[in-house]
Design a protein around this motif. Structure first.
Motif, PDB file in Angstrom:
ATOM      1  N   UNK A   8       0.745  -1.421  -0.156  1.00 12.03           N
ATOM      2  CA  UNK A   8       0.114  -0.127  -0.320  1.00 12.03           C
ATOM      3  C   UNK A   8       1.178   1.155  -0.015  1.00 12.03           C
ATOM      4  N   UNK A   9       0.377   2.171  -0.407  1.00 10.69           N
ATOM      5  CA  UNK A   9       0.955   3.430  -0.703  1.00 10.69           C
ATOM      6  C   UNK A   9       1.443   4.166   1.056  1.00 10.69           C
ATOM      7  N   UNK A  10       2.290   4.606   1.158  1.00 12.77           N
ATOM      8  CA  UNK A  10       3.356   4.674   3.260  1.00 12.77           C
ATOM      9  C   UNK A  10       2.457   5.897   3.060  1.00 12.77           C
ATOM     10  N   UNK A  11       2.564   6.698   4.228  1.00 13.86           N
ATOM     11  CA  UNK A  11       2.377   7.505   4.311  1.00 13.86           C
ATOM     12  C   UNK A  11       3.026   9.264   4.082  1.00 13.86           C
ATOM     13  N   UNK A  12       2.683  10.043   4.676  1.00 11.89           N
ATOM     14  CA  UNK A  12       3.420  11.035   3.670  1.00 11.89           C
ATOM     15  C   UNK A  12       4.951  10.859   4.695  1.00 11.89           C
ATOM     16  N   UNK A  13       4.909  10.617   6.072  1.00 16.20           N
ATOM     17  CA  UNK A  13       5.841  10.451   7.121  1.00 16.20           C
ATOM     18  C   UNK A  13       7.253   9.555   6.241  1.00 16.20           C
ATOM     19  N   UNK A  14       6.641   9.178   6.078  1.00 13.14           N
ATOM     20  CA  UNK A  14       7.955   7.810   5.645  1.00 13.14           C
ATOM     21  C   UNK A  14       8.541   8.396   4.092  1.00 13.14           C
ATOM     22  N   UNK A  15       7.518   9.000   2.773  1.00 14.38           N
ATOM     23  CA  UNK A  15       7.939   9.480   2.028  1.00 14.38           C
ATOM     24  C   UNK A  15       9.255  10.392   2.086  1.00 14.38           C
ATOM     25  N   UNK A  16       9.103  11.823   3.227  1.00 17.23           N
ATOM     26  CA  UNK A  16       9.027  13.006   4.087  1.00 17.23           C
ATOM     27  C   UNK A  16      10.911  12.306   4.564  1.00 17.23           C
ATOM     28  N   UNK A  65      10.147  11.538  -7.158  1.00 20.80           N
ATOM     29  CA  UNK A  65       9.480  12.160  -5.317  1.00 20.80           C
ATOM     30  C   UNK A  65       9.184  10.940  -4.638  1.00 20.80           C
ATOM     31  N   UNK A  66      10.163  10.722  -4.467  1.00 20.41           N
ATOM     32  CA  UNK A  66      10.646   9.170  -3.438  1.00 20.41           C
ATOM     33  C   UNK A  66       9.444   7.968  -3.439  1.00 20.41           C
ATOM     34  N   UNK A  67       8.886   7.993  -4.992  1.00 23.33           N
ATOM     35  CA  UNK A  67       7.844   6.598  -4.654  1.00 23.33           C
ATOM     36  C   UNK A  67       8.231   5.806  -4.615  1.00 23.33           C
TER      37      UNK A  67
END
Length: 105
Positions: A8-16, A65-67
């Motif tokens: 699943x798509x991770x939350x914004x904190x992981x991406x940040x 974008x770190x996706x």
């Protein structure tokens, strides 16, 4: 299909956090290259090439974008050859070889 994950798509904190890590990685890679001078001759080239390949992968991930969940990020065979050749050429730089004054501790 190759390179696709069912995560699943991770939350914004992981991406940040991923973005922050990769943005700071270039400085760490630069520092690490000076440590190559202390490695045995047979290890210098392998470590330098691996370091630069992973650095290139990090740059590609930043461009996405770190996706990372959208698929595998990798270097193409041509990029691998190019990066490897540049690493071989850069080994002639004096920063990868210890001078006598540094060897004596």
């Amino acid at each position: 299909r190759r390179g696709r994950y069912n995560a699943s798509v991770p939350d914004e904190q992981v991406q940040k956090a991923c973005r922050s890590l990769l943005e700071n990685a270039d400085e760490l890679y630069r520092y690490a290259e000076y440590g190559i001078a202390y490695l045995p001759f047979g290890s210098k080239l392998c470590i330098l090439i691996a370091s630069r390949l992973y650095k290139a992968i990090g740059h590609k991930l930043l461009k996405k974008d770190c996706a990372y969940w959208e698929g595998r990020v990798y270097t193409t065979p041509i990029e691998k050859v190019s990066i490897s050749l540049m690493a071989v050429i850069s080994l002639f730089s004096t920063k990868y070889w210890l001078r006598k004054s540094y060897d004596q501790t």
